[in-house]
Design an enzyme around this catalytic site. Structure first.
Site, PDB file in Angstrom:
ATOM      1  N   ARG A  37     -13.789  18.037   7.962  1.00 20.14           N
ATOM      2  CA  ARG A  37     -14.656  18.216   6.792  1.00 20.14           C
ATOM      3  C   ARG A  37     -15.370  19.571   6.790  1.00 20.14           C
ATOM      4  O   ARG A  37     -15.690  20.111   5.728  1.00 20.14           O
ATOM      5  CB  ARG A  37     -15.672  17.070   6.716  1.00 20.14           C
ATOM      6  CG  ARG A  37     -15.043  15.801   6.184  1.00 20.14           C
ATOM      7  CD  ARG A  37     -15.969  14.601   6.235  1.00 20.14           C
ATOM      8  NE  ARG A  37     -15.452  13.533   5.372  1.00 20.14           N
ATOM      9  CZ  ARG A  37     -15.932  12.288   5.383  1.00 20.14           C
ATOM     10  NH1 ARG A  37     -16.927  11.956   6.195  1.00 20.14           N
ATOM     11  NH2 ARG A  37     -15.424  11.368   4.579  1.00 20.14           N
ATOM     12  N   LYS A 201     -15.967  -0.354   6.753  1.00 17.44           N
ATOM     13  CA  LYS A 201     -16.871  -0.467   5.595  1.00 17.44           C
ATOM     14  C   LYS A 201     -16.311  -1.523   4.649  1.00 17.44           C
ATOM     15  O   LYS A 201     -15.852  -1.228   3.555  1.00 17.44           O
ATOM     16  CB  LYS A 201     -17.042   0.881   4.904  1.00 17.44           C
ATOM     17  CG  LYS A 201     -17.832   1.860   5.753  1.00 17.44           C
ATOM     18  CD  LYS A 201     -17.934   3.219   5.088  1.00 17.44           C
ATOM     19  CE  LYS A 201     -18.628   4.215   5.993  1.00 17.44           C
ATOM     20  NZ  LYS A 201     -18.504   5.601   5.508  1.00 17.44           N
ATOM     21  N   GLY A 354     -13.264   9.992   6.626  1.00 15.97           N
ATOM     22  CA  GLY A 354     -13.702  10.754   7.780  1.00 15.97           C
ATOM     23  C   GLY A 354     -13.105  10.254   9.082  1.00 15.97           C
ATOM     24  O   GLY A 354     -12.522  11.018   9.845  1.00 15.97           O
ATOM     25  N   GLY A 377     -13.635   6.274   1.051  1.00 16.94           N
ATOM     26  CA  GLY A 377     -14.042   5.479  -0.108  1.00 16.94           C
ATOM     27  C   GLY A 377     -13.835   6.244  -1.403  1.00 16.94           C
ATOM     28  O   GLY A 377     -13.397   5.680  -2.407  1.00 16.94           O
TER      29      GLY A 377
HETATM   30  N1  ADP Z   1     -11.546  -4.454  14.071  1.00 21.48           N
HETATM   31  C1  ADP Z   1     -12.579  -3.614  13.961  1.00 21.48           C
HETATM   32  N2  ADP Z   1     -13.831  -4.015  14.281  1.00 21.48           N
HETATM   33  C2  ADP Z   1     -14.878  -3.159  14.172  1.00 21.48           C
HETATM   34  N3  ADP Z   1     -14.776  -1.872  13.746  1.00 21.48           N
HETATM   35  C3  ADP Z   1     -13.552  -1.442  13.423  1.00 21.48           C
HETATM   36  C4  ADP Z   1     -12.401  -2.273  13.510  1.00 21.48           C
HETATM   37  N4  ADP Z   1     -11.329  -1.540  13.133  1.00 21.48           N
HETATM   38  C5  ADP Z   1     -11.792  -0.305  12.809  1.00 21.48           C
HETATM   39  N5  ADP Z   1     -13.124  -0.244  13.001  1.00 21.48           N
HETATM   40  C6  ADP Z   1     -13.998   0.923  12.825  1.00 21.48           C
HETATM   41  O1  ADP Z   1     -13.892   1.431  11.517  1.00 21.48           O
HETATM   42  C7  ADP Z   1     -14.498   2.723  11.548  1.00 21.48           C
HETATM   43  C8  ADP Z   1     -14.013   3.591  10.427  1.00 21.48           C
HETATM   44  O2  ADP Z   1     -14.233   2.861   9.236  1.00 21.48           O
HETATM   45  P1  ADP Z   1     -14.454   3.663   7.858  1.00 21.48           P
HETATM   46  O3  ADP Z   1     -15.705   4.487   7.949  1.00 21.48           O
HETATM   47  O4  ADP Z   1     -14.322   2.641   6.797  1.00 21.48           O
HETATM   48  O5  ADP Z   1     -13.190   4.636   7.871  1.00 21.48           O
HETATM   49  P2  ADP Z   1     -13.110   6.066   7.093  1.00 21.48           P
HETATM   50  O6  ADP Z   1     -14.263   6.906   7.634  1.00 21.48           O
HETATM   51  O7  ADP Z   1     -11.780   6.589   7.505  1.00 21.48           O
HETATM   52  O8  ADP Z   1     -13.231   5.762   5.637  1.00 21.48           O
HETATM   53  C9  ADP Z   1     -14.166   3.285  12.928  1.00 21.48           C
HETATM   54  O9  ADP Z   1     -15.375   3.735  13.542  1.00 21.48           O
HETATM   55  C10 ADP Z   1     -13.557   2.106  13.691  1.00 21.48           C
HETATM   56  O10 ADP Z   1     -14.061   1.979  15.001  1.00 21.48           O
HETATM   57  O1  X15 Z   2     -17.719   9.136   5.298  1.00 24.15           O
HETATM   58  C1  X15 Z   2     -17.815   8.908   4.094  1.00 24.15           C
HETATM   59  O2  X15 Z   2     -17.162   7.904   3.456  1.00 24.15           O
HETATM   60  P1  X15 Z   2     -15.743   7.277   4.064  1.00 24.15           P
HETATM   61  O3  X15 Z   2     -16.128   6.631   5.373  1.00 24.15           O
HETATM   62  O4  X15 Z   2     -15.335   6.301   3.033  1.00 24.15           O
HETATM   63  O5  X15 Z   2     -14.817   8.439   4.239  1.00 24.15           O
HETATM   64  C2  X15 Z   2     -18.652   9.753   3.144  1.00 24.15           C
HETATM   65  O6  X15 Z   2     -19.263  10.814   3.846  1.00 24.15           O
HETATM   66  C3  X15 Z   2     -19.706   8.854   2.503  1.00 24.15           C
HETATM   67  O7  X15 Z   2     -20.500   8.333   3.519  1.00 24.15           O
HETATM   68  P2  X15 Z   2     -21.222   6.919   3.230  1.00 24.15           P
HETATM   69  O8  X15 Z   2     -20.133   5.867   3.223  1.00 24.15           O
HETATM   70  O9  X15 Z   2     -22.190   6.765   4.391  1.00 24.15           O
HETATM   71  O10 X15 Z   2     -21.929   7.038   1.896  1.00 24.15           O
END
Ligand code: ADP
Ligand code: X15
Length: 397
Positions: A37, A201, A354, A377
């Site tokens: 990023r 998330k 991220g 997201g």
């Molecule tokens: N089964 C699980 N239980 C708890 N956390 C998980 C599991 N699988 C993945 N994760 C967590 O999900 C996190 C990333 O989720 P998210 O922020 O939604 O992804 P991104 O940042 O790619 O959008 C990672 O820190 C990972 O450790």
């Molecule tokens: O990491 C982010 O979202 P993502 O985990 O869906 O990629 C963005 O920086 C938004 O962060 P937020 O989900 O805490 O609002």
């Protein structure tokens, strides 16, 4: 094409330019573990420096919930950005974000200087899109640039509210590139079109599923997202990540996938642990058979095969959310296997998020992917056709 004004449509020389970036980078013990990023934000920052703007950067980091949480300070980002830009980035370590220290730093700027403000989420109003903080941010600048694609699905002070009080609000190069690429890739995707959802998330992403079912041929759900589905099907999930309130929704999505003829793939087995730790006791159990006191931290071998087979013949794959807790080596296998499978396909592969980007880069597959989006997201909501508030708030061409 994005019908919004960009930094190519304005003159910035001598002007104070507030740039909203997404520097929400993964940190372990204060160290940035993936700088995708930061690197993605450089073209806009360098252009504004070259054109003689006074560049004031801002971003959030994590979820400090309106408190100055030291572990979520942007200080490490200022250090790394100085190195990447080969130019001093003055860090305004101001717990008020736009307090006296920040104002002093901005007042001292000359053309081409760069200042980074402290984490915008140190202020409680940030995530509420409050007027007061929006006005404070606007008071620092003559022009606003939104280059934070990763946060564009949020309506917060620093990416939406601020535009109410700054006449010129445009998008940066990263925002433009992400929207144009994602738009082209999914408006008329080569098929089979496969979406892979995972991560942690759950509540903020599970709602994307309904719209994706109208676009994809196969929807794969793993990671922390999957346990809500397992529970919805009557399985036991122990202490796994779970959004109980979404079980009914999950059942509806399973039904909707059937009605639409979408191939919905859920885990067949899970690697479970008796503690959230890499050294915990672990075993593989079938989906829905997680005992009390245990939690699913990765997809199991049967699931790895099922998911990897499903992407073999895909022509377009969008992936957001790791398949497991990849930060812990004992629970990284599922994420690694899916990343490797994507790297070996001929498909257009788009990685969003991220942590997903961090996982793919750390596993050495980053350069094999067609596009690594800086938004998880945000890319999902864009793909489902939602208007992104951070984009809508910019001036139309
Ligand atoms: N089964 C699980 N239980 C708890 N956390 C998980 C599991 N699988 C993945 N994760 C967590 O999900 C996190 C990333 O989720 P998210 O922020 O939604 O992804 P991104 O940042 O790619 O959008 C990672 O820190 C990972 O450790
Ligand atoms: O990491 C982010 O979202 P993502 O985990 O869906 O990629 C963005 O920086 C938004 O962060 P937020 O989900 O805490 O609002």
């Amino acid at each position: 094409m994005l019908n919004k004004k960009s930094i190519d449509d304005i003159q910035v020389k001598g002007k104070r330019v507030l740039v909203r970036c997404d520097f929400n980078v993964p940190l372990i013990d204060g160290k940035i573990t993936d700088e995708n990023r930061l690197v993605a934000a450089l073209p806009t920052i360098q252009k504004l420096i070259t054109d003689g703007g006074r560049v004031i950067l801002c971003s959030h980091l994590g979820k400090p919930k309106g408190e100055p949480v030291p572990e979520l300070s942007l200080a490490p980002v200022a250090v790394r950005l100085s190195q990447l830009l080969d130019k001093e980035v003055v860090f305004a370590a101001d717990k008020e974000v736009v307090g006296e220290e920040a104002k002093k730093a901005v007042a001292a700027m000359k053309d081409g200087d760069v200042v980074l403000l402290e984490n915008t989420r140190y202020r409680a109003e940030e995530t509420k899109n409050g007027e007061a903080f929006s006005k404070e941010l606007a008071s620092l600048c003559d022009i606003f640039v939104n280059d934070a694609f990763g946060t564009a699905h949020r309506a917060h002070c620093s990416n939406v509210g601020v535009t109410q009080f700054v006449e010129t609000a445009v998008v940066g190069y990263l925002m433009q590139k992400e929207i144009d690429f994602l738009g082209n890739a999914v408006n008329n995707p080569e098929r089979p079109f496969v979406a892979i959802l995972g991560g942690a998330k759950v509540s903020s992403k599970i709602s994307v599923i309904e719209n994706l079912l109208d676009k994809v041929d196969t929807l794969i759900i793993g990671g922390g997202m999957a346990y809500t589905f397992a529970k919805a099907k009557g399985g036991s999930v122990g202490k796994s990540l779970l959004e109980e309130d979404y079980c009914e929704y999950a059942r509806n999505m399973i039904q909707k996938a059937k009605e639409k003829g979408v191939n919905l793939l859920l885990p067949l087995d899970n690697v479970i642990a008796d503690d959230f730790s890499n050294d915990a006791n672990r075993q593989v159990v079938k989906e829905g058979e997680i005992p009390e006191g245990w939690e699913g931290l990765d997809i199991g071998p049967l699931t790895v095969k099922s998911f990897c087979d499903a992407v073999q013949d895909a022509r377009t794959v969008v992936w957001n959310g790791p398949m497991g807790c990849f930060e812990m080596p004992n629970f990284a296998h599922g994420t690694e296997a899916v990343a490797k499978a994507l790297a070996q396909t001929e498909a257009t592969t788009i990685i969003g998020g991220g942590d997903s980007a961090a996982a793919v880069n750390q596993l050495g597959y980053g350069d094999k992917m067609t596009h690594i989006s800086t938004g998880g997201g945000a890319s999902l909501e864009f793909l489902e056709g939602k208007e992104l508030p951070g984009v809508a708030a910019a001036n139309d061409k």
